[in-house]
Motif scaffolding. Structure first.
Motif, short mmCIF file in Angstrom:
data_model
loop_
_atom_site.label_atom_id
_atom_site.label_comp_id
_atom_site.label_asym_id
_atom_site.label_seq_id
_atom_site.Cartn_x
_atom_site.Cartn_y
_atom_site.Cartn_z
N THR A 121 -10.96 52.35 16.01
CA THR A 121 -10.57 53.01 16.16
C THR A 121 -10.17 53.40 17.01
OG1 THR A 121 -11.13 53.99 13.78
CG2 THR A 121 -10.04 55.66 15.37
N VAL A 122 -8.54 53.61 17.80
CA VAL A 122 -8.26 54.11 18.65
C VAL A 122 -8.09 55.94 18.95
CG1 VAL A 122 -6.29 53.98 20.46
CG2 VAL A 122 -7.29 52.22 19.19
N VAL A 123 -8.58 56.71 20.11
CA VAL A 123 -8.72 57.57 20.36
C VAL A 123 -8.24 57.72 21.25
CG1 VAL A 123 -10.19 57.87 18.51
CG2 VAL A 123 -11.44 57.90 20.56
N HIS A 124 -7.73 59.03 21.53
CA HIS A 124 -6.92 59.65 22.89
C HIS A 124 -8.05 60.34 23.17
CE1 HIS A 124 -3.46 61.59 25.66
NE2 HIS A 124 -4.72 60.85 26.54
N ASN A 125 -9.08 60.10 24.63
CA ASN A 125 -9.76 61.39 25.40
C ASN A 125 -8.82 61.35 26.39
OD1 ASN A 125 -11.68 62.31 27.04
ND2 ASN A 125 -12.85 60.04 26.40
N GLU A 126 -8.27 62.65 26.30
CA GLU A 126 -7.16 63.63 27.43
C GLU A 126 -8.61 63.82 28.82
OE1 GLU A 126 -4.20 66.12 25.91
OE2 GLU A 126 -4.98 65.87 23.56
N ARG A 127 -8.95 64.32 28.12
CA ARG A 127 -10.33 64.41 29.45
C ARG A 127 -10.54 63.81 30.37
NH1 ARG A 127 -15.23 64.25 31.01
NH2 ARG A 127 -15.97 63.74 28.81
N ARG A 128 -10.87 62.37 30.07
CA ARG A 128 -10.71 61.23 31.07
C ARG A 128 -9.34 60.50 31.73
NH1 ARG A 128 -16.62 58.44 29.49
NH2 ARG A 128 -16.21 58.12 31.85
N HIS A 129 -8.13 60.59 30.87
CA HIS A 129 -7.07 60.19 31.00
C HIS A 129 -7.67 58.84 31.01
CE1 HIS A 129 -5.92 63.43 33.38
NE2 HIS A 129 -6.83 63.55 33.79
N ARG A 130 -7.42 58.51 29.14
CA ARG A 130 -7.91 57.19 28.97
C ARG A 130 -7.70 56.63 27.38
NH1 ARG A 130 -13.82 54.92 30.53
NH2 ARG A 130 -15.14 56.37 28.63
N PHE A 131 -7.57 56.27 26.89
CA PHE A 131 -7.53 55.52 25.12
C PHE A 131 -8.50 55.21 25.04
CE2 PHE A 131 -2.97 57.43 26.03
CZ PHE A 131 -2.36 57.71 25.03
N GLU A 132 -9.35 55.14 24.10
CA GLU A 132 -10.32 54.05 24.16
C GLU A 132 -10.30 53.49 23.21
OE1 GLU A 132 -13.02 57.62 26.00
OE2 GLU A 132 -13.04 57.98 24.39
N ILE A 133 -10.90 52.49 22.74
CA ILE A 133 -11.13 51.93 21.31
C ILE A 133 -12.50 52.08 20.49
CG2 ILE A 133 -11.06 49.82 21.65
CD1 ILE A 133 -9.81 48.95 19.71
N MET A 134 -12.94 51.86 19.38
CA MET A 134 -14.24 52.49 19.08
C MET A 134 -14.28 51.20 18.20
SD MET A 134 -15.01 55.31 20.43
CE MET A 134 -17.02 55.56 20.80
N LEU A 135 -15.30 50.70 17.88
CA LEU A 135 -16.18 49.91 16.54
C LEU A 135 -17.23 50.61 16.04
CD1 LEU A 135 -14.66 46.60 15.76
CD2 LEU A 135 -15.92 46.04 17.13
N ASP A 136 -16.80 50.27 14.61
CA ASP A 136 -17.95 50.72 14.22
C ASP A 136 -18.75 52.71 14.82
OD1 ASP A 136 -17.62 49.60 12.04
OD2 ASP A 136 -18.45 47.88 13.04
N GLY A 137 -18.12 53.03 15.52
CA GLY A 137 -18.09 54.29 16.46
C GLY A 137 -18.63 54.22 17.29
N GLU A 138 -18.60 52.85 17.82
CA GLU A 138 -19.11 52.94 19.49
C GLU A 138 -18.42 52.06 20.14
OE1 GLU A 138 -21.95 49.34 21.45
OE2 GLU A 138 -21.74 49.15 19.40
N LEU A 139 -18.19 52.56 21.46
CA LEU A 139 -17.41 52.38 22.58
C LEU A 139 -17.03 50.87 22.73
CD1 LEU A 139 -14.76 53.61 24.40
CD2 LEU A 139 -16.17 53.69 26.05
N ALA A 140 -15.89 50.43 22.62
CA ALA A 140 -15.80 48.91 22.92
C ALA A 140 -15.45 48.69 23.90
CB ALA A 140 -14.92 47.85 21.49
N GLY A 141 -13.88 49.79 24.40
CA GLY A 141 -13.31 49.37 25.14
C GLY A 141 -11.84 51.06 26.07
N PHE A 142 -11.51 50.57 26.71
CA PHE A 142 -10.60 51.71 27.13
C PHE A 142 -8.88 51.49 28.08
CE2 PHE A 142 -13.60 51.46 30.43
CZ PHE A 142 -12.81 52.15 31.81
N ALA A 143 -7.84 52.45 27.74
CA ALA A 143 -6.99 52.09 28.64
C ALA A 143 -7.16 53.24 29.89
CB ALA A 143 -5.91 51.87 27.91
N HIS A 144 -7.12 53.36 30.99
CA HIS A 144 -6.95 54.87 31.70
C HIS A 144 -5.56 54.44 32.07
CE1 HIS A 144 -7.23 56.46 35.35
NE2 HIS A 144 -8.16 57.56 34.74
N TYR A 145 -4.96 55.64 32.11
CA TYR A 145 -3.73 56.32 33.20
C TYR A 145 -3.73 57.29 33.59
CZ TYR A 145 -3.58 59.70 30.03
OH TYR A 145 -4.13 61.10 29.30
N ASP A 146 -3.33 57.12 34.33
CA ASP A 146 -2.74 58.64 35.77
C ASP A 146 -1.69 59.21 35.45
OD1 ASP A 146 -4.94 58.56 37.38
OD2 ASP A 146 -4.43 56.98 38.63
N LEU A 147 -1.37 60.43 35.00
CA LEU A 147 -0.48 61.22 34.42
C LEU A 147 0.49 61.67 35.99
CD1 LEU A 147 1.43 61.39 31.96
CD2 LEU A 147 0.27 64.14 31.48
#
Length: 94
Positions: A4-30
């Motif tokens: 599952t990929v979720v947008h974590n707006e508070r941390r300015h990143r998209f996160e990929i979850m694997l079976d509910g565990e954070l597996a990675g992220f893509a950070h951005y500056d807006l």
């Protein structure tokens, strides 16, 4: 395994979850409607599963669906993704 990929707006990143565990992220500056993706990371134990590509593709799809931003590929991984996926060139600011 469920990805599952979720947008974590508070941390300015998209996160990929694997079976509910954070597996990675893509950070951005807006700034001024441009999301500069500056860092993408997948935890080492999840390497080799294509999660980075899944993450960036889902992030770009969510950006496109929202219709509010453009993307700047600063991170080398994101830059390579953009080169390999011309279907996202309309979102990219150079």
């Amino acid at each position: 395994m469920s990805e599952t990929v979720v947008h974590n707006e508070r941390r300015h990143r998209f996160e990929i979850m694997l079976d509910g565990e954070l597996a990675g992220f893509a950070h951005y500056d807006l700034s001024n409607g441009v999301a500069s993706f500056d860092h993408t990371e997948v935890q080492p134990r999840f390497n080799g599963r294509g999660l980075g590509t899944t993450l960036v593709q889902a992030a770009f799809d969510q950006v496109r669906a929202a219709g509010q931003w453009k993307i700047r590929a600063v991170c080398p991984f994101v830059s390579t993704f953009v080169k390999r996926h011309p279907e996202y060139h309309d979102l990219v600011v150079r």
